[in-house]
Design a protein around this motif. Structure first.
Motif, PDB file in Angstrom:
ATOM      1  N   UNK A 336       0.801  -1.227   0.000  1.00  0.00           N
ATOM      2  CA  UNK A 336       0.000   0.000   0.000  1.00  0.00           C
ATOM      3  C   UNK A 336       0.834   1.278   0.000  1.00  0.00           C
ATOM      4  N   UNK A 337       2.164   1.174  -0.114  1.00  0.00           N
ATOM      5  CA  UNK A 337       3.031   2.343   0.051  1.00  0.00           C
ATOM      6  C   UNK A 337       2.706   3.442  -0.950  1.00  0.00           C
ATOM      7  N   UNK A 338       2.670   4.667  -0.430  1.00  0.00           N
ATOM      8  CA  UNK A 338       2.387   5.847  -1.245  1.00  0.00           C
ATOM      9  C   UNK A 338       3.635   6.723  -1.281  1.00  0.00           C
ATOM     10  N   UNK A 339       4.043   7.122  -2.474  1.00  0.00           N
ATOM     11  CA  UNK A 339       5.179   8.014  -2.662  1.00  0.00           C
ATOM     12  C   UNK A 339       4.637   9.411  -2.965  1.00  0.00           C
ATOM     13  N   UNK A 340       4.550  10.288  -1.968  1.00  0.00           N
ATOM     14  CA  UNK A 340       4.038  11.642  -2.244  1.00  0.00           C
ATOM     15  C   UNK A 340       4.957  12.386  -3.213  1.00  0.00           C
ATOM     16  N   UNK A 341       4.369  13.267  -4.014  1.00  0.00           N
ATOM     17  CA  UNK A 341       5.169  14.076  -4.925  1.00  0.00           C
ATOM     18  C   UNK A 341       5.928  15.138  -4.133  1.00  0.00           C
ATOM     19  N   UNK A 342       6.878  15.763  -4.794  1.00  0.00           N
ATOM     20  CA  UNK A 342       7.628  16.847  -4.162  1.00  0.00           C
ATOM     21  C   UNK A 342       6.695  17.953  -3.678  1.00  0.00           C
ATOM     22  N   UNK A 343       5.721  18.312  -4.513  1.00  0.00           N
ATOM     23  CA  UNK A 343       4.792  19.376  -4.156  1.00  0.00           C
ATOM     24  C   UNK A 343       3.965  18.988  -2.929  1.00  0.00           C
ATOM     25  N   UNK A 344       3.504  17.741  -2.908  1.00  0.00           N
ATOM     26  CA  UNK A 344       2.705  17.275  -1.770  1.00  0.00           C
ATOM     27  C   UNK A 344       3.526  17.247  -0.494  1.00  0.00           C
ATOM     28  N   UNK A 345       4.763  16.766  -0.591  1.00  0.00           N
ATOM     29  CA  UNK A 345       5.635  16.741   0.586  1.00  0.00           C
ATOM     30  C   UNK A 345       5.949  18.145   1.073  1.00  0.00           C
ATOM     31  N   UNK A 346       6.231  19.039   0.132  1.00  0.00           N
ATOM     32  CA  UNK A 346       6.568  20.406   0.514  1.00  0.00           C
ATOM     33  C   UNK A 346       5.426  21.102   1.217  1.00  0.00           C
ATOM     34  N   UNK A 347       4.221  20.919   0.696  1.00  0.00           N
ATOM     35  CA  UNK A 347       3.048  21.543   1.301  1.00  0.00           C
ATOM     36  C   UNK A 347       2.809  20.994   2.702  1.00  0.00           C
ATOM     37  N   UNK A 348       2.925  19.685   2.858  1.00  0.00           N
ATOM     38  CA  UNK A 348       2.717  19.070   4.170  1.00  0.00           C
ATOM     39  C   UNK A 348       3.796  19.504   5.153  1.00  0.00           C
ATOM     40  N   UNK A 349       5.055  19.564   4.686  1.00  0.00           N
ATOM     41  CA  UNK A 349       6.158  19.981   5.560  1.00  0.00           C
ATOM     42  C   UNK A 349       5.910  21.373   6.108  1.00  0.00           C
ATOM     43  N   UNK A 350       5.458  22.297   5.258  1.00  0.00           N
ATOM     44  CA  UNK A 350       5.204  23.663   5.699  1.00  0.00           C
ATOM     45  C   UNK A 350       4.131  23.707   6.777  1.00  0.00           C
ATOM     46  N   UNK A 351       3.062  22.957   6.556  1.00  0.00           N
ATOM     47  CA  UNK A 351       1.962  22.941   7.525  1.00  0.00           C
ATOM     48  C   UNK A 351       2.416  22.339   8.856  1.00  0.00           C
ATOM     49  N   UNK A 352       3.066  21.186   8.792  1.00  0.00           N
ATOM     50  CA  UNK A 352       3.444  20.465  10.013  1.00  0.00           C
ATOM     51  C   UNK A 352       4.512  21.219  10.800  1.00  0.00           C
ATOM     52  N   UNK A 353       5.557  21.673  10.131  1.00  0.00           N
ATOM     53  CA  UNK A 353       6.651  22.349  10.826  1.00  0.00           C
ATOM     54  C   UNK A 353       6.202  23.673  11.453  1.00  0.00           C
ATOM     55  N   UNK A 354       5.365  24.405  10.748  1.00  0.00           N
ATOM     56  CA  UNK A 354       4.958  25.722  11.228  1.00  0.00           C
ATOM     57  C   UNK A 354       3.869  25.666  12.301  1.00  0.00           C
ATOM     58  N   UNK A 355       2.999  24.662  12.233  1.00  0.00           N
ATOM     59  CA  UNK A 355       1.846  24.634  13.131  1.00  0.00           C
ATOM     60  C   UNK A 355       1.953  23.629  14.274  1.00  0.00           C
ATOM     61  N   UNK A 356       3.034  22.837  14.307  1.00  0.00           N
ATOM     62  CA  UNK A 356       3.152  21.793  15.323  1.00  0.00           C
ATOM     63  C   UNK A 356       2.988  22.344  16.740  1.00  0.00           C
ATOM     64  N   UNK A 357       3.762  23.324  17.108  1.00  0.00           N
ATOM     65  CA  UNK A 357       3.710  23.858  18.485  1.00  0.00           C
ATOM     66  C   UNK A 357       2.335  24.419  18.802  1.00  0.00           C
ATOM     67  N   UNK A 358       1.751  25.123  17.850  1.00  0.00           N
ATOM     68  CA  UNK A 358       0.446  25.731  18.068  1.00  0.00           C
ATOM     69  C   UNK A 358      -0.665  24.698  18.213  1.00  0.00           C
ATOM     70  N   UNK A 359      -0.675  23.701  17.339  1.00  0.00           N
ATOM     71  CA  UNK A 359      -1.789  22.748  17.314  1.00  0.00           C
ATOM     72  C   UNK A 359      -1.585  21.618  18.332  1.00  0.00           C
ATOM     73  N   UNK A 360      -0.384  21.067  18.386  1.00  0.00           N
ATOM     74  CA  UNK A 360      -0.141  19.908  19.260  1.00  0.00           C
ATOM     75  C   UNK A 360       0.267  20.338  20.663  1.00  0.00           C
ATOM     76  N   UNK A 361       1.089  21.386  20.733  1.00  0.00           N
ATOM     77  CA  UNK A 361       1.478  21.912  22.041  1.00  0.00           C
ATOM     78  C   UNK A 361       2.430  21.027  22.806  1.00  0.00           C
ATOM     79  N   UNK A 362       3.311  20.319  22.101  1.00  0.00           N
ATOM     80  CA  UNK A 362       4.275  19.446  22.777  1.00  0.00           C
ATOM     81  C   UNK A 362       5.595  19.477  22.011  1.00  0.00           C
TER      82      UNK A 362
END
Length: 366
Positions: A336-362
Motif C-alpha cells: 500500500x506504500x504511497x510516494x508523495x510528490x515533491x509538491x505534496x511533501x513540501x506543502x505538508x512539511x510547511x503545515x506540520x513544521x509551522x503549526x506543530x507547536x500551536x496545534x499539538x502543544x508538545x
C-alpha cells in the motif's frame, strides 16, 4: 501520487534516457580527492541505513579521512549548517548533505548546493532527481512502528490503534517535527491514514491526530531511539522501517522488539544527496557521491535495510544477493506504500513544521 510495492518494482519507475556522465571513480578524481585529504559529512548516524559500514568502506577504499559532524541533526539543521559556514573552509563546514526529498529543491532555490551527475545517473529514476544534477535520491523506506514487546502486550497494527488507552505515555516520534524530516513524515503518515488517503489533507489531519494523542496522554515528547525504547521511556517509536530494523538488531532481543508496518497511511520517503555550493573539499564530495551510487555503495545501504534508489536496476541485473532480500519484511507489507510528490511533501512539511507547536502543544526534546 503512486502506490508501489517496494521489493520488486522494476517496471514502475522510468529511468532517464540520457545524462552527462561524470568522472566516475577515475584516477583523476581519486587523486584530486586525496590531495584535499578529507571529507566533511553531517547528520549521518552509524545505525541509520547502514551508514557506519558505508563510511568505513569509503575510508578503506580511498584512504580519506571523514570528519563527521552532528550525527543526530535533522534535515533543516543540515541546511542551516551550509548557510552558517559560507566561506568557511574549516572543519565545521559540511561538504555533503543527506536530507529529506522536499529539502532538495529548496536548497537549490537558495543557491546552497552545486550540480554534479554521478556516472550511474541513468539508473536513478527521473522522479527522484533534479534534472540538472543539483540533488538526487539515494534510498527510501516507509514509516513503521517499533515496539518494546516486554512493555507492550498488544501490538498496534494501524495508526488509529495508537489512540488506545493501553498506550498511555508510550508513543514517540524519532525527532522534532519542526526540523526532522523523519518526524515530519511520521505526522504526515498518521494524517494520511486519518484522511483516508487524501494527501492534500494529510498535514492538517496529522496535526489533529497528534494533538488528540497528546491530550490523551499517549504522546511522549522526546526523540525516540533504540536506547529510549530499551529503557522504557518510549515503548513505541514511529520511525523509518530501516532505522527500526537496525535498532532491533542492535538490541539483539534485550528487550525483544517488533517492527510493524501499519495497514494504512504507509508513506514511503526518499532521502536525497547533494554537494554544498561552498564545499571546502569538492572533489572528495564528488568521489563520495560516486561511491554511494556505485553498486558497492548501493548494496551497503541495502545491508542497512534501506531500499537503494538504484534498486530496480540492480535487481534487473541480478546483482542483489538473495540473503539481503530475505532480511527485509515481506514484499506484501509494502504494497500500500504511497510516494508523495515533491509538491505534496513540501506543502505538508510547511503545515506540520509551522503549526506543530500551536496545534499539538508538545515540543519534542532531543
Amino acid at each position: 501520487m503512486k502506490t508501489i510495492g517496494m521489493r520488486l518494482t522494476v517496471s514502475v519507475l522510468a529511468l532517464t534516457a540520457s545524462a552527462g556522465l561524470a568522472f566516475a571513480q577515475s584516477d583523476e578524481l581519486i587523486a584530486a580527492a586525496k590531495k584535499e585529504g578529507s571529507l566533511t559529512t553531517i547528520a549521518l548516524p552509524h545505525d541509520w541505513c547502514g551508514y557506519g559500514d558505508v563510511i568505513a568502506g569509503f575510508k578503506a577504499k580511498y584512504g580519506l579521512e571523514v570528519n563527521e559532524l552532528n550525527p543526530d541533526a535533522g534535515s533543516a539543521d543540515e541546511i542551516e549548517a551550509i548557510k552558517a559556514n559560507k566561506g568557511n573552509t574549516g572543519p565545521q563546514a559540511p561538504d555533503v548533505i543527506d536530507v529529506g526529498l522536499s529539502f532538495g529543491p529548496s536548497a537549490k532555490a537558495e543557491g546552497l548546493i552545486q550540480p554534479y551527475k554521478v556516472s550511474t545517473w541513468d539508473s536513478i529514476p527521473d522522479s527522484a532527481k533534479d534534472a540538472d544534477g543539483y540533488w538526487y535520491g539515494d534510498y527510501y523506506g516507509v514509516m513503521a512502528f517499533m515496539v518494546n514487546k516486554d512493555l507492550v502486550k498488544t501490538m498496534p497494527t494501524d495508526w488509529s490503534d495508537l489512540l488506545s488507552d493501553e498506550y498511555a505515555n508510550a508513543v514517540a516520534l524519532a525527532g522534532a517535527p519542526q526540523t526532522a524530516n523523519q518526524a515530519i513524515q511520521g505526522v504526515f503518515a498518521a494524517g494520511l491514514s486519518a484522511a483516508k488517503g487524501d494527501v492534500a489533507k494529510a498535514g492538517e489531519e496529522g496535526l489533529k491526530f497528534f494533538a488528540e494523542m497528546n491530550k490523551k496522554g499517549n504522546f511522549v515528547p522526546v526523540t525516540g531511539k533504540s536506547a529510549s525504547l530499551a529503557q522504557g521511556t518510549t515503548p513505541i517509536i514511529i520511525a523509518w522501517d530501516y532505522n527500526a530494523l537496525s535498532w532491533r538488531d542492535v538490541l539483539a532481543g534485550n528487550p525483544p522488539a517488533e517492527v510493524i508496518i501499519p495497514k494504512t497511511g504507509v508513506v514511503a520517503g526518499v532521502y536525497v544527496q547533494a554537494i554544498s555550493a561552498f564545499a571546502p573539499h569538492p572533489n572528495a564530495a564528488k568521489l563520495w557521491m560516486e561511491y554511494l551510487y556505485s553498486d558497492e555503495g548501493q548494496l551497503g545501504w541495502l545491508k542497512g535495510y534501506c531500499h537503494p534508489i538504484r534498486f530496480n536496476a540492480l535487481a534487473k541485473e541480478g546483482k542483489i544477493p538473495a540473503e539481503l532480500l530475505a532480511k527485509l519484511p515481506p514484499a506484501e507489507s509494502y504494497a500500500p506504500a504511497i510516494f508523495p510528490t515533491l509538491e505534496q511533501q513540501g506543502a505538508a512539511k510547511d503545515v506540520i513544521a509551522k503549526k506543530w507547536s500551536e496545534v499539538v502543544g508538545a515540543d519534542v526534546a532531543k
